[in-house]
Design a protein around this motif. Structure first.
Motif, PDB file in Angstrom:
ATOM      1  N   ILE A  26      57.928 -44.039 -60.378  1.00 28.41           N
ATOM      2  CA  ILE A  26      58.152 -45.030 -59.335  1.00 28.41           C
ATOM      3  C   ILE A  26      59.581 -44.873 -58.842  1.00 28.41           C
ATOM      4  CG2 ILE A  26      58.204 -47.487 -58.780  1.00 28.41           C
ATOM      5  CD1 ILE A  26      56.387 -47.847 -61.349  1.00 28.41           C
ATOM      6  N   GLN A  43      62.353 -46.635 -56.511  1.00 27.37           N
ATOM      7  CA  GLN A  43      62.711 -47.835 -55.758  1.00 27.37           C
ATOM      8  C   GLN A  43      63.999 -47.583 -54.983  1.00 27.37           C
ATOM      9  OE1 GLN A  43      62.642 -51.642 -57.807  1.00 27.37           O
ATOM     10  NE2 GLN A  43      64.214 -52.499 -56.452  1.00 27.37           N
ATOM     11  N   THR A  72      58.065 -53.546 -58.026  1.00 30.49           N
ATOM     12  CA  THR A  72      58.259 -52.560 -59.091  1.00 30.49           C
ATOM     13  C   THR A  72      57.854 -53.123 -60.446  1.00 30.49           C
ATOM     14  OG1 THR A  72      60.032 -51.447 -57.877  1.00 30.49           O
ATOM     15  CG2 THR A  72      59.973 -51.113 -60.253  1.00 30.49           C
ATOM     16  N   LEU A 109      54.137 -52.983 -60.643  1.00 27.49           N
ATOM     17  CA  LEU A 109      53.707 -51.605 -60.872  1.00 27.49           C
ATOM     18  C   LEU A 109      53.923 -51.199 -62.322  1.00 27.49           C
ATOM     19  CD1 LEU A 109      55.162 -49.919 -57.668  1.00 27.49           C
ATOM     20  CD2 LEU A 109      52.761 -49.837 -58.354  1.00 27.49           C
ATOM     21  N   LYS A 110      55.075 -51.559 -62.855  1.00 28.43           N
ATOM     22  CA  LYS A 110      55.413 -51.199 -64.226  1.00 28.43           C
ATOM     23  C   LYS A 110      54.493 -51.900 -65.211  1.00 28.43           C
ATOM     24  CE  LYS A 110      58.097 -49.347 -67.428  1.00 28.43           C
ATOM     25  NZ  LYS A 110      58.020 -47.910 -67.750  1.00 28.43           N
ATOM     26  N   ALA A 121      55.035 -45.689 -66.947  1.00 25.62           N
ATOM     27  CA  ALA A 121      55.668 -45.185 -65.727  1.00 25.62           C
ATOM     28  C   ALA A 121      57.190 -45.134 -65.884  1.00 25.62           C
ATOM     29  CB  ALA A 121      55.305 -46.069 -64.537  1.00 25.62           C
ATOM     30  N   VAL A 141      60.713 -45.440 -63.940  1.00 27.87           N
ATOM     31  CA  VAL A 141      61.266 -46.054 -62.731  1.00 27.87           C
ATOM     32  C   VAL A 141      62.642 -45.462 -62.452  1.00 27.87           C
ATOM     33  CG1 VAL A 141      62.011 -48.188 -61.615  1.00 27.87           C
ATOM     34  CG2 VAL A 141      60.007 -48.204 -63.135  1.00 27.87           C
ATOM     35  N   THR A 178      54.962 -43.127 -56.448  1.00 24.40           N
ATOM     36  CA  THR A 178      54.983 -44.385 -55.712  1.00 24.40           C
ATOM     37  C   THR A 178      56.411 -44.679 -55.284  1.00 24.40           C
ATOM     38  OG1 THR A 178      53.119 -45.239 -57.004  1.00 24.40           O
ATOM     39  CG2 THR A 178      54.447 -46.853 -55.809  1.00 24.40           C
TER      40      THR A 178
END
Length: 206
Positions: free
Chosen positions: A3, A5, A25, A28-29, A35, A37, A88
């Motif tokens: 991911i 951001q 975020t 999503l996490k 994942a 980040v 993402t």
């Protein structure tokens, strides 16, 4: 899953757009605990603008670049590698003077490179950053959604799509300069939209 951001506010702390991006975020996490980040805050880590020396570096063949030109192109290479490796992308985007912040425009200028993130073909341009999901968290002081004054959404949809990123969700928090009640309502609606998006995803069979 990776991911990425991007916080595009000029403020490194307390930005409404960052608050929304953080919420996306986090969701999503929570849905993908393994994942990774990666965060790029364009306020604390600003990228140089696309100016004449930058263009000179980009249009000089690699083997002919000066050490300064090599270093300048390398800065853009880092951003390109980040977005290429991301599955993402979450963008936190405030509205400044009816447009996107210069911080975000500078990031876009850095990642848009012919032959790398897009290319021209006999049938027209082709974006090369395909297969990515993008969430754009928009924070606005007034009410602009679906009006002619909203230049952000058409621009972002166009430029991201040009680069191959067509799977985009826009999340809005508007009326943030219209009083406490309006602000509370805006965040409640934005947070409800985030929950709706991820509840829908959870119902899709893996």
């Amino acid at each position: 899953m990776k991911i990425m951001q991007i916080n595009a506010s000029a403020r490194s702390a307390g930005a409404n757009s960052t608050r929304l991006a953080d919420a996306v975020t986090a969701r999503l996490k929570a849905q993908n605990p393994q994942a990774v980040v990666e965060l790029r805050d364009l306020a604390t880590n600003p990228h140089p603008v696309l100016d004449e020396p930058s263009l000179g570096a980009l249009f000089t063949p690699a083997e002919q670049r000066t050490p300064e030109q090599v270093a300048r192109v390398a800065l853009d290479d880092v951003l390109i590698a980040q977005v290429q490796s991301a599955d993402t992308i979450v963008l936190g985007v405030p509205m400044y003077n009816f447009g996107v912040p210069v911080q975000l425009k500078t990031w876009i200028d850095a990642i848009a490179r012919a032959g790398v993130t897009f290319r021209y073909t006999a049938s027209g341009p082709e974006g090369l950053l395909k297969g990515k999901k993008v969430y754009v968290a928009l924070a606005r002081g007034g009410l602009y959604r679906d009006t002619p004054a909203d230049s952000q959404v058409p621009y972002l949809r166009s430029v991201l799509g040009f680069l191959g990123m067509t799977d985009i969700e826009f999340i809005y928090a508007e009326g943030l300069a219209m009083g406490a009640e309006s602000t509370s309502k805006a965040f409640a609606e934005a947070e409800a939209r985030i929950e709706e998006l991820f509840a829908t995803r959870e119902q899709v069979p893996a």
